[in-house]
Every structure is written in structure tokens, then in C-alpha cells.
Design a protein around this motif. Structure first.
Motif, PDB file in Angstrom:
ATOM      1  N   UNK A 364       0.854  -1.196   0.000  1.00 54.58           N
ATOM      2  CA  UNK A 364       0.000   0.000   0.000  1.00 54.58           C
ATOM      3  C   UNK A 364       0.888   1.243   0.000  1.00 54.58           C
ATOM      4  N   UNK A 365       1.932   1.218   0.843  1.00 50.91           N
ATOM      5  CA  UNK A 365       2.867   2.345   0.877  1.00 50.91           C
ATOM      6  C   UNK A 365       3.537   2.562  -0.463  1.00 50.91           C
ATOM      7  N   UNK A 366       3.968   1.475  -1.079  1.00 55.38           N
ATOM      8  CA  UNK A 366       4.629   1.593  -2.380  1.00 55.38           C
ATOM      9  C   UNK A 366       3.679   2.146  -3.439  1.00 55.38           C
ATOM     10  N   UNK A 367       2.409   1.775  -3.355  1.00 55.26           N
ATOM     11  CA  UNK A 367       1.419   2.287  -4.303  1.00 55.26           C
ATOM     12  C   UNK A 367       1.176   3.777  -4.075  1.00 55.26           C
ATOM     13  N   UNK A 368       1.167   4.195  -2.803  1.00 58.79           N
ATOM     14  CA  UNK A 368       1.069   5.636  -2.517  1.00 58.79           C
ATOM     15  C   UNK A 368       2.262   6.387  -3.111  1.00 58.79           C
ATOM     16  N   UNK A 375       4.000  11.195   2.146  1.00 54.88           N
ATOM     17  CA  UNK A 375       3.653  11.208   3.567  1.00 54.88           C
ATOM     18  C   UNK A 375       2.741  10.034   3.915  1.00 54.88           C
ATOM     19  N   UNK A 376       1.785   9.725   3.029  1.00 53.28           N
ATOM     20  CA  UNK A 376       0.897   8.589   3.268  1.00 53.28           C
ATOM     21  C   UNK A 376       1.663   7.269   3.129  1.00 53.28           C
ATOM     22  N   UNK A 377       2.623   7.231   2.185  1.00 51.92           N
ATOM     23  CA  UNK A 377       3.462   6.040   2.020  1.00 51.92           C
ATOM     24  C   UNK A 377       4.247   5.767   3.297  1.00 51.92           C
ATOM     25  N   UNK A 378       4.830   6.819   3.862  1.00 52.63           N
ATOM     26  CA  UNK A 378       5.597   6.673   5.104  1.00 52.63           C
ATOM     27  C   UNK A 378       4.708   6.163   6.233  1.00 52.63           C
ATOM     28  N   UNK A 396      13.673  -0.679   5.223  1.00 53.96           N
ATOM     29  CA  UNK A 396      14.332  -0.375   3.947  1.00 53.96           C
ATOM     30  C   UNK A 396      13.435   0.517   3.084  1.00 53.96           C
ATOM     31  N   UNK A 397      12.154   0.150   2.989  1.00 52.35           N
ATOM     32  CA  UNK A 397      11.212   0.964   2.203  1.00 52.35           C
ATOM     33  C   UNK A 397      10.988   2.323   2.853  1.00 52.35           C
ATOM     34  N   UNK A 398      10.936   2.343   4.187  1.00 50.59           N
ATOM     35  CA  UNK A 398      10.759   3.601   4.907  1.00 50.59           C
ATOM     36  C   UNK A 398      11.929   4.542   4.635  1.00 50.59           C
ATOM     37  N   UNK A 399      13.140   3.995   4.677  1.00 48.61           N
ATOM     38  CA  UNK A 399      14.328   4.814   4.409  1.00 48.61           C
ATOM     39  C   UNK A 399      14.328   5.399   3.018  1.00 48.61           C
ATOM     40  N   UNK A 400      13.922   4.597   2.041  1.00 53.79           N
ATOM     41  CA  UNK A 400      13.867   5.081   0.661  1.00 53.79           C
ATOM     42  C   UNK A 400      12.845   6.211   0.525  1.00 53.79           C
ATOM     43  N   UNK A 401      11.700   6.077   1.220  1.00 53.64           N
ATOM     44  CA  UNK A 401      10.670   7.117   1.157  1.00 53.64           C
ATOM     45  C   UNK A 401      11.162   8.410   1.802  1.00 53.64           C
ATOM     46  N   UNK A 402      11.823   8.303   2.965  1.00 56.79           N
ATOM     47  CA  UNK A 402      12.388   9.492   3.608  1.00 56.79           C
ATOM     48  C   UNK A 402      13.416  10.170   2.704  1.00 56.79           C
ATOM     49  N   UNK A 403      14.205   9.343   2.002  1.00 53.77           N
ATOM     50  CA  UNK A 403      15.218   9.885   1.092  1.00 53.77           C
ATOM     51  C   UNK A 403      14.569  10.688  -0.028  1.00 53.77           C
ATOM     52  N   UNK A 409      18.456  12.508   7.241  1.00 51.25           N
ATOM     53  CA  UNK A 409      18.756  12.020   8.590  1.00 51.25           C
ATOM     54  C   UNK A 409      17.849  10.844   8.941  1.00 51.25           C
ATOM     55  N   UNK A 410      16.546  10.997   8.694  1.00 47.72           N
ATOM     56  CA  UNK A 410      15.610   9.911   8.986  1.00 47.72           C
ATOM     57  C   UNK A 410      15.836   8.723   8.050  1.00 47.72           C
ATOM     58  N   UNK A 411      16.220   9.043   6.816  1.00 44.67           N
ATOM     59  CA  UNK A 411      16.512   7.966   5.865  1.00 44.67           C
ATOM     60  C   UNK A 411      17.677   7.131   6.363  1.00 44.67           C
ATOM     61  N   UNK A 412      18.758   7.805   6.785  1.00 42.16           N
ATOM     62  CA  UNK A 412      19.936   7.108   7.281  1.00 42.16           C
ATOM     63  C   UNK A 412      19.611   6.294   8.525  1.00 42.16           C
ATOM     64  N   UNK A 413      18.798   6.876   9.422  1.00 43.05           N
ATOM     65  CA  UNK A 413      18.420   6.165  10.654  1.00 43.05           C
ATOM     66  C   UNK A 413      17.626   4.899  10.331  1.00 43.05           C
ATOM     67  N   UNK A 414      16.744   4.988   9.345  1.00 48.12           N
ATOM     68  CA  UNK A 414      15.942   3.823   8.954  1.00 48.12           C
ATOM     69  C   UNK A 414      16.819   2.727   8.365  1.00 48.12           C
ATOM     70  N   UNK A 415      17.780   3.129   7.523  1.00 42.56           N
ATOM     71  CA  UNK A 415      18.676   2.145   6.914  1.00 42.56           C
ATOM     72  C   UNK A 415      19.571   1.495   7.974  1.00 42.56           C
ATOM     73  N   UNK A 416      20.036   2.310   8.956  1.00 38.10           N
ATOM     74  CA  UNK A 416      20.877   1.752  10.016  1.00 38.10           C
ATOM     75  C   UNK A 416      20.081   0.732  10.855  1.00 38.10           C
TER      76      UNK A 416
END
Length: 446
Positions: A364-368, A375-378, A396-403, A409-416
Motif C-alpha cells: 500500500x505504501x509503495x502504491x502511494x 507522507x501517506x506512504x511513510x 528499507x522501504x521507509x528509508x527510501x521514502x524518507x530519502x 537524517x531519517x533515511x539514514x536512521x531507517x537504513x541503520x
């Protein structure tokens, strides 16, 4: 399509992909695809073809064939796309098998000979050892024999469809001018019955065509009449010139007429599903085909066999009743067709049926994301993480969306976080390395 069946009918592939290949789905597995309903009821199977369920074993076999020699897809989106392709191949196989059962026969001796040949090629000493191997991979001997029989049936039918020969017309292509007069029911007045209106429109088209043919035979210029009267928008401005084309490119009635004309000759009226045609053969020549170093005849024969299978199979699939039952696969199939809004509704249905499965929410997030609503994807990715905190792909998907949103910063935190919980998942670590590199964090990527 025909190449798919021709490639996969070799019995040795059955051994590789059913017995010795691991019948396991990583990340987004078959169990996730089945799902459980709100009241504990299960979604029945993957799909039905003409009311009968497809074989999950055959679906699994096609997954393994597609993965043969390739890396496992990292993201759930990629794996779901691969499973959608495997599902489509399984549906096609099922349709061909059903037709083969009507037309072909396989004896028990043929099945036993195939099994004996397979055992010899794989170094399996006896039936006891074969049954042991099958049991370890979740198959019993009866299931295996049935699969062998089905493959022989399909192979026999595919061989009969390959029984085509080249003709002189297969080696050449023609340049044709044509005039098309289409029936126009919307111009018929004084008639309310749709069928009668359609019939009158065809009568009018025939009458117009006959008048044009008479003028051509009296010597009027074919190209000029095509520019003035033809209903084919693609060739009208070019005086009806279609350029060169080979066999298999036009509807059968048109093609037959074109290849039976002599240079400069004008046909009679040729009726097709589009209307009435008048053809004039401008020229003919030997086909220009990239043979890639092979023989022209071999290339053209393979092409003709492919076309023969396609012509046979297309109407069978068009008439078939195909029901995709897995909500995730049904949703993804809609998305692959470009029906994004419809796919969103099905992904939400999958989430309703399986509230403890993170993958519907990831999809669903990826479709958003496709719809441009990051924002809805996240929000959906965070929901997937809440359901399954140990699932690396949610992070991983969350980090890509933040990026994409620009929040590095949030992207890096999600990937870590994903890296921390990935453990020994090498595919996940490879994906994370790429993600860190794209963010400009070489140390984390290393």
C-alpha cells in the motif's frame, strides 16, 4: 509464449526445479499470499482457470525456473512482480494442459521411461532413493508421476503445434497500397434496430467499395482515390501505401489476398472485421531479417512456429475464465496493468484479510509512492514496522521514502535500523549498501 513452453518441457528441468531446488519463498512467501480472513477463513488458493484451481506446485516450479541462476529479489515489490509473472505462466500452462488432455494420450510406460531416464541422468540408483528425495522436498511419488505425465502431455501438444513448414511466401515480404471502407452505423438514419442498422452499414460500405473498384479498373489513380476515400488513418495520407510487410502481420483475409497478387495487380473486394478493402501490389522482395549468423530458413521457421502457437493459444486464453484469488497477486496484477487505484483497493483488502502480515501495508505504501503521496506512504511503512518490528524490508522501504522526501537524517536512521536487524541476510545488506551509497554515506555503505 511458445518459447516459454518449448524451453520448459525438457524433463531435466522438472528434476532441477521440483526435486533439487528449494521450494521456499523468501520474504513474501506463499503462506503470506494465501492469507487468513478476519474470521479465520482462508483465501482459497492462488487462482482458478475455468473454475478449477491452478497447481501451487507448478506455480512454485515456475518461481524456481525464473530464479534459476539469478539473485533473489530484495524488495517485496520486486518479488511480488516475479510471483505475478510465475502466476501468469502457470495460468498459461494450465490452459495448454487442459487442451492437451483433450487431444493427447500418455501411457504409464511413457511416464516410467521418463522417470527412469531422469534417474539415470541424476545418478539416482533406485526408486527408493527417488522417493526419499521427493519426500524431503514435500512431494510424494504419485504427485511427481502426475507432474511428469502432465509435462509429457503438454510436450506432445507443443510438438504437434510445431509441425509447420516454410512456403515461398514465408521468405518474402510485399508492399501494398490499399483502400479501406469501414461500415458506419452511426450514419444510418431511419432505423432503430441495432442489428439492422449494422447490416445496412455493411451494405453501404460494400456499395461504396464496389464503386471505387469500378473507377480503379477504368484507370483512375489508386493513390488519389485512397487519399480521398480510405478510412485507414495510417495510410490514407500516403495514398494507401502500407510499406513492406511479411506474413503474420495482417488479418488472415487481407494477408491471403496480398500474397496472391502479382505486381501491379488490383484485388477484388476483400472483407475483414474492419470493413471492405481494395488492394494493389506495388512490389515484393526477399525478407530482411537479422539472422544473427544463422540460416534465414531456420529463423523464419522458428518465427512461424511461434506465430502458429500464438494464433492457436490467444483465442483460448481470451475465452477462458481466469480468477486470481490471492488478494496480493490480484492487486499486483491490476497495478501491472496500470490500474493503480483499483490495485490500491485490493491491497487494502489483503491488509484487511491479513492484519498481522506487514507485506500488504508495504505494498500500500509503495502504491502511494507511485501516486506521489510520500507522507501517506511513510505512514503505511510505519504501520508495517509496527506489525512486524523485526522485518528488515519495512525499514528499507521507509528509508527510501524518507530519502525521496529529502529527509536524509531519517533515511539514514531507517537504513541503520534495517542493517541492525538484517543479521545474516546478505541480499538485504546488498540493498542497504546501495541505499547508503545513493545517500552519499560511503562509510555506512562499506
Amino acid at each position: 509464449m511458445f518459447k516459454f513452453f518449448r524451453k520448459n518441457m525438457k524433463w531435466i528441468l522438472i528434476v532441477v526445479t521440483v526435486i533439487f531446488a528449494a521450494s521456499v519463498f523468501y520474504g513474501l512467501g506463499y503462506q503470506a499470499l494465501q492469507g487468513k480472513g478476519e474470521q479465520g477463513g482462508k483465501v482459497e488458493g492462488l487462482a482458478k482457470v475455468n473454475g478449477m484451481p491452478i497447481s501451487a506446485l507448478r506455480f512454485n516450479q515456475n518461481i524456481n525456473i525464473l530464479l534459476s541462476g539469478k539473485d533473489m529479489p530484495t524488495l517485496p515489490q520486486d518479488l511480488l512482480n516475479l510471483q505475478s509473472l510465475a502466476l501468469d505462466q502457470t495460468i498459461d500452462y494450465t490452459l495448454v494442459l487442459n487442451e492437451a488432455k483433450k487431444k493427447e494420450r500418455v501411457s504409464g510406460e511413457e511416464v516410467n521411461m521418463s522417470i527412469q531416464g531422469m534417474m539415470k541422468a541424476q545418478g539416482i540408483k533406485d526408486e527408493t532413493e527417488l522417493k526419499s528425495i521427493l519426500k524431503k522436498n514435500g512431494l510424494d511419488y504419485g504427485q511427481f508421476k502426475d507432474m511428469i505425465k502432465d509435462d509429457i502431455l503438454v510436450q506432445k501438444l507443443s510438438m504437434s503445434l510445431r509441425n509447420v513448414t516454410l512456403t515461398p511466401n514465408d521468405l518474402r515480404e510485399v508492399q501494398v497500397q490499399h483502400i479501406l471502407i469501414m461500415p458506419k452505423p452511426f450514419l444510418i438514419t431511419g432505423e432503430s434496430n441495432p442489428k439492422k442498422k449494422e447490416a445496412k452499414a455493411w451494405e453501404q460500405a460494400k456499395k461504396t467499395s464496389e464503386g471505387l473498384l469500378a473507377r480503379i479498373r477504368k484507370g483512375e489513380d489508386f493513390g488519389a482515390l485512397a487519399k480521398e476515400f480510405s478510412d485507414d488513418p495510417g495510410s490514407k495520407s500516403k495514398g494507401g501505401d502500407l510499406g513492406y510487410f511479411a506474413g503474420g502481420k495482417m488479418v488472415p483475409e487481407f494477408e491471403t489476398a496480398a500474397f496472391n497478387l502479382k505486381i501491379g495487380e488490383v484485388s477484388g473486394l476483400v472483407k475483414t472485421e474492419y470493413g471492405y478493402h481494395i488492394l494493389k501490389l506495388e512490389n515484393t522482395r526477399l525478407r530482411k531479417v537479422d539472422t544473427k549468423g544463422g540460416k534465414l530458413e531456420d529463423v523464419l521457421l522458428a518465427e512461424k512456429r511461434e506465430r502458429a502457437f500464438r494464433d492457436w493459444f490467444t483465442p483460448i486464453k481470451q475465452k477462458a475464465k481466469i480468477e486470481i484469488q490471492s488478494p496480493l497477486l490480484k492487486a499486483n496484477n491490476l497495478r501491472l496493468q496500470g490500474k493503480v487505484q483499483e490495485s490500491m483497493a485490493e491491497f487494502m483488502n489483503a491488509a484487511r484479510l491479513e492484519p498481522t502480515n506487514p507485506y500488504p501495508y508495504i505494498m500500500i505504501g509503495d502504491t502511494y509512492e507511485i501516486l506521489g503521496d510520500l507522507s501517506q506512504a511513510i505512514s503505511e511503512y510505519l504501520r508495517a514496522i509496527e506489525i512486524a518490528p523485526g522485518n528488515v524490508y519495512g525499514y528499507l522501504c521507509l528509508g527510501k521514502a524518507y530519502s525521496k522526501l529529502g529527509d536524509q537524517a531519517k533515511a539514514s536512521a531507517s537504513f541503520e535500523k534495517a542493517s541492525l536487524i538484517a543479521g545474516g541476510d546478505q541480499d538485504a545488506h546488498k540493498a542497504l549498501a546501495k541505499a547508503f551509497k545513493s545517500l552519499g554515506f560511503p562509510a555506512q555503505a562499506a
